[in-house]
Motif scaffolding. Structure first.
Motif, mmCIF file in Angstrom:
data_model
loop_
_atom_site.group_PDB
_atom_site.id
_atom_site.type_symbol
_atom_site.label_atom_id
_atom_site.label_comp_id
_atom_site.label_asym_id
_atom_site.label_seq_id
_atom_site.Cartn_x
_atom_site.Cartn_y
_atom_site.Cartn_z
ATOM 1 N N LEU A 198 5.228 59.696 13.757
ATOM 2 C CA LEU A 198 4.463 59.359 14.960
ATOM 3 C C LEU A 198 5.291 58.457 15.901
ATOM 4 O O LEU A 198 5.602 58.857 17.022
ATOM 5 N N VAL A 199 5.652 57.275 15.458
ATOM 6 C CA VAL A 199 6.423 56.370 16.320
ATOM 7 C C VAL A 199 7.883 56.827 16.303
ATOM 8 O O VAL A 199 8.517 56.863 15.250
ATOM 9 N N ASN A 200 8.402 57.196 17.467
ATOM 10 C CA ASN A 200 9.722 57.821 17.460
ATOM 11 C C ASN A 200 10.852 56.806 17.304
ATOM 12 O O ASN A 200 10.640 55.598 17.344
ATOM 13 N N MET A 201 12.064 57.311 17.099
ATOM 14 C CA MET A 201 13.198 56.441 16.808
ATOM 15 C C MET A 201 13.459 55.449 17.935
ATOM 16 O O MET A 201 13.744 54.274 17.698
ATOM 17 N N ASP A 202 13.347 55.921 19.174
ATOM 18 C CA ASP A 202 13.642 55.056 20.309
ATOM 19 C C ASP A 202 12.631 53.914 20.401
ATOM 20 O O ASP A 202 12.987 52.782 20.733
ATOM 21 N N ALA A 203 11.376 54.210 20.086
ATOM 22 C CA ALA A 203 10.368 53.152 20.068
ATOM 23 C C ALA A 203 10.661 52.163 18.952
ATOM 24 O O ALA A 203 10.575 50.950 19.136
ATOM 25 N N ARG A 204 11.058 52.678 17.796
ATOM 26 C CA ARG A 204 11.304 51.783 16.652
ATOM 27 C C ARG A 204 12.455 50.816 16.924
ATOM 28 O O ARG A 204 12.365 49.632 16.625
ATOM 29 N N THR A 205 13.544 51.327 17.513
ATOM 30 C CA THR A 205 14.680 50.427 17.729
ATOM 31 C C THR A 205 14.330 49.339 18.737
ATOM 32 O O THR A 205 14.693 48.170 18.560
ATOM 33 N N VAL A 206 13.573 49.683 19.779
ATOM 34 C CA VAL A 206 13.192 48.648 20.747
ATOM 35 C C VAL A 206 12.228 47.651 20.105
ATOM 36 O O VAL A 206 12.376 46.429 20.259
ATOM 37 N N LEU A 207 11.261 48.160 19.331
ATOM 38 C CA LEU A 207 10.306 47.262 18.666
ATOM 39 C C LEU A 207 11.021 46.316 17.699
ATOM 40 O O LEU A 207 10.651 45.154 17.568
ATOM 41 N N SER A 208 12.068 46.823 17.037
ATOM 42 C CA SER A 208 12.768 45.964 16.072
ATOM 43 C C SER A 208 13.437 44.787 16.763
ATOM 44 O O SER A 208 13.587 43.718 16.172
ATOM 45 N N CYS A 209 13.868 44.987 18.015
ATOM 46 C CA CYS A 209 14.560 43.927 18.748
ATOM 47 C C CYS A 209 13.600 42.914 19.370
ATOM 48 O O CYS A 209 14.018 41.886 19.899
ATOM 49 N N MET A 210 12.300 43.235 19.352
ATOM 50 C CA MET A 210 11.309 42.353 19.955
ATOM 51 C C MET A 210 11.127 41.144 19.042
ATOM 52 O O MET A 210 10.976 41.318 17.841
ATOM 53 N N PRO A 211 11.164 39.939 19.583
ATOM 54 C CA PRO A 211 10.977 38.769 18.712
ATOM 55 C C PRO A 211 9.662 38.942 17.931
ATOM 56 O O PRO A 211 8.609 39.153 18.522
ATOM 57 N N PHE A 212 9.768 38.859 16.629
ATOM 58 C CA PHE A 212 8.622 39.188 15.789
ATOM 59 C C PHE A 212 7.501 38.163 15.865
ATOM 60 O O PHE A 212 7.750 36.979 15.940
ATOM 61 N N GLU A 213 6.301 38.653 15.785
ATOM 62 C CA GLU A 213 5.164 37.804 15.436
ATOM 63 C C GLU A 213 5.076 37.760 13.927
ATOM 64 O O GLU A 213 5.416 38.716 13.241
ATOM 65 N N LEU A 214 4.532 36.684 13.413
ATOM 66 C CA LEU A 214 4.280 36.595 11.987
ATOM 67 C C LEU A 214 3.136 37.532 11.613
ATOM 68 O O LEU A 214 2.134 37.592 12.309
#
Lengths: 432, 432
Positions: free
Chosen positions: B190-206
């Motif tokens: 469902l969540v594509n690769m391009d979305a995943r890589t950008v989400l990974s770079c987003m400062p995480f919430e706990l």
């Protein structure tokens, strides 16, 4: 310091070193490949001189010879505290391209061919502190690029290792305190390029005497013009803008450079020559060898413009592509001219007056040498010029103001600050 | 979430998309270069399929076709707070290689050819938030690599921009909260690769619910097995050890791969095929086009092994060279198998049992798709397996335990975490 100079003079007398230019035909195991025209060593190691082709948006715009040395060498300094004062184990080292034979060098300065002993010479001293199970605490360990104008994707491993044990000090080596190094950095052609890049990566001490604006530039949490996030975004944007590509080509296919028996030179007579030398040395790992060198025509210039902004000294960095860098764009000094370029060539209107009129307060000014193992008499005039509020804080999109702390933080990672910028960063500690 | 699924189903119905494999002879403006055999587009843009030659210590060991796409594209997510909750503007986007046509994609996913409109299609929606004078605050802006096994030095610019203004939402787009994304990340393909890589770079919430060890892994100042300095030194060492070199060669000179009218395939039938497709789409910028795709044989595996060490969850990262990466070595998942490789092929003794017996607590497990714009039905099984104290904390030299915070800090810079590791980092937020 008198002690230092006595040791230095003595080392100069002890070390015999004769460098003679020889025609390519007398370079022994170095020869031109029959098909590619590349200049290389029979062992296939050390380095080769090949061709570089640069394209802008796909269109060929420039070609030149370039040194290809894919191996990653080690530039390492062993540091130790004596009576609470940090000292660096420095070396009096001869290099064939040095204008003055001997320069002050890191503890270890070894290509992989060197330390795996392709040339069957003596072992590299103190190497054991930098490889394998290490004797000491690793303070710095990062791959940094070297001259993008002359090297193809060259990187060296910059290392600092802190030891507590006693170390026998060979006569070519000496413990030098950081404050002594700070003074020595002001001497023309003394601290060599390899020492400067390692010193720049060392977490800085605050300079003791200062007007405040520089001290604040070293500190975290001080007001800087840009956040670190803004700086990273500015740099990403600059990389994205660059539409150059660079590829290796056979040296024989480089346009407008001509090879004769003694040199390969650009037809304009403006850039540099590739020459061959014969070396006789008294204290190197090998007593006699031959090798090619890259001989620039004249002297380069690398200037940092510094300006206090809200009480914090900022340095003006430029994102600038260089043909041989792995990702092309790194952060360069405010003004960087290669040998053969002139200050009158500075094109940016906001820098033109500064470059030609000599305005601003000169806080550092010395001529320092570039890598003497590959370059022949390559020298750069390093200058830090402080300007006041009349100099614009708003600068064109490829420039960015940064504090010393911001520059230093980037140095934990490779491929941000280019070699000239790292040299300047080491010079900041010696600013008036 | 019902709203989301209704919108999703509706988008699926609205968008017609037919992908048909066609012989190379029917690829229109795509053709093989008469000399090099490289497969490229008549405009000279988009991408080419070329050859890759890998050498180990100078000896040729492997060659294969590889996708060369030197342009840097933009993968960008616009984020905005609604009632104090951060939402991402996500897109229902079709890609020709997707196994299920439609996947959840970033706000903008555009190659340079796309957004400079080489194909003369419609303008890329929301692109204005990522280029030029930006409407919003740039939260993330970093160049990150993509599949080193299939791409030659491909990077994309990963961006997150925070906006406060109202934005008109086109019917293919939808605001999705981070907690909803966390749930959607568990759904296969469902969540594509391009979305995943950008989400990974987003400062995480706990993550809100957690046993403590994971929450501590997100925090600064927690006890981690290694300092950040040790991690950087470990990575520098791993890069220095790698003695591979990789160069582009003409596709026609790739050994043991054969081209016929329909595909280029490895003679073993094990790795992947290059095929041509014809695409008819209802909602893309262009209604009809043809292009090559890289079709892997089977499914890849990317596993993170996680272990609490002194109460803090650590993830086991591997420094691993991949042929197409700019600097070869990046940080990879604990186990990474390309399609065509088998879990029985895992060679490291300390991982062998885990890989084959299914021991450990599975905290994440889903099949996710890789880039559907270039790859045909490329899927990877992403798994996070937690082990206990019986699993060794001492690991071989190419492995290193890191906390989530340490991984996230590295993501501010490019060329540390490879694409599969970034996908796994995005999955950590969805761990059971």
């Amino acid at each position: 310091m008198n002690d230092f100079w006595e040791w230095w003079a003595e080392r100069g007398r002890a070390n015999r070193f004769v460098v003679t230019q020889v025609p390519f035909g007398e370079l022994g195991e170095w020869s031109f490949h029959p098909e590619t025209g590349n200049l290389g060593h029979a062992s296939g190691r050390f380095f080769t001189v090949e061709g570089l082709q640069v394209r802008d948006a796909g269109v060929p715009v420039w070609s030149q010879p370039i040194i290809n040395q894919p191996e990653i060498g080690i530039l390492g300094i062993v540091v130790k505290e004596f009576d609470g004062v940090l000292h660096c184990l420095m070396q009096a080292k001869m290099e064939p391209g040095n204008v003055n034979t001997l320069q002050l060098s890191p503890t270890v300065q070894a290509t992989r061919s060197n330390y795996t002993q392709v040339h069957k010479g003596a072992t590299t001293r103190y190497l054991e502190h930098f490889t394998g199970p290490r004797r000491g605490q690793v303070v710095v360990d990062v791959l940094q690029s070297e001259q993008g104008a002359w090297f193809w994707r060259k990187r060296n491993r910059n290392m600092v290792v802190l030891v507590t044990d006693d170390i026998p000090v060979h006569e070519d080596f000496r413990w030098v305190s950081l404050s002594a190094l700070r003074a020595l950095m002001k001497v023309d052609n003394l601290v060599n390029m390899d020492a400067r890049t390692v010193l720049s990566c060392m977490p800085f001490e605050l300079p003791e005497e200062d007007d405040g604006a520089l001290a604040r530039s070293y500190q975290y949490q001080q007001r800087s013009l840009h956040t670190s996030g803004e700086i990273l975004s500015w740099f990403t944007e600059a990389k994205t803008r660059c539409d150059w590509t660079a590829t290796l080509i056979p040296l024989s296919r480089v346009d407008r450079w001509t090879r004769d028996d003694h040199e390969i030179a650009d037809d304009e007579g403006r850039h540099f020559r590739i020459i061959g030398v014969h070396v006789e040395a008294g204290t190197r790992e090998v007593k006699r060898w031959r090798q090619p060198l890259l001989a620039p025509r004249g002297q380069g210039q690398a200037w940092f413009v510094a300006r206090p902004i809200e009480g914090v000294l900022h340095f003006l960095v430029r994102a600038r592509p260089e043909f041989g860098l792995m990702d092309l764009v790194e952060m360069a000094p405010t003004i960087h001219l290669l040998p053969g370029e002139d200050l009158a060539d500075v094109r940016e209107p906001f820098l033109k007056e500064l470059a030609t009129s000599g305005s601003g307060r000169v806080r550092y000014d010395a001529v320092l040498s570039e890598e003497g193992g590959r370059f022949h008499h390559a020298m750069t005039r390093y200058r830090i010029v402080e300007v006041d509020g009349s100099f614009p804080a708003e600068v064109p999109e490829d420039f960015c103001w940064m504090t010393v702390r911001q520059l230093t933080d980037l140095l934990r990672h490779g491929h941000y600050l280019n070699i000239e910028t790292r040299s300047l960063l080491a010079c900041i500690q010696s600013m008036l």
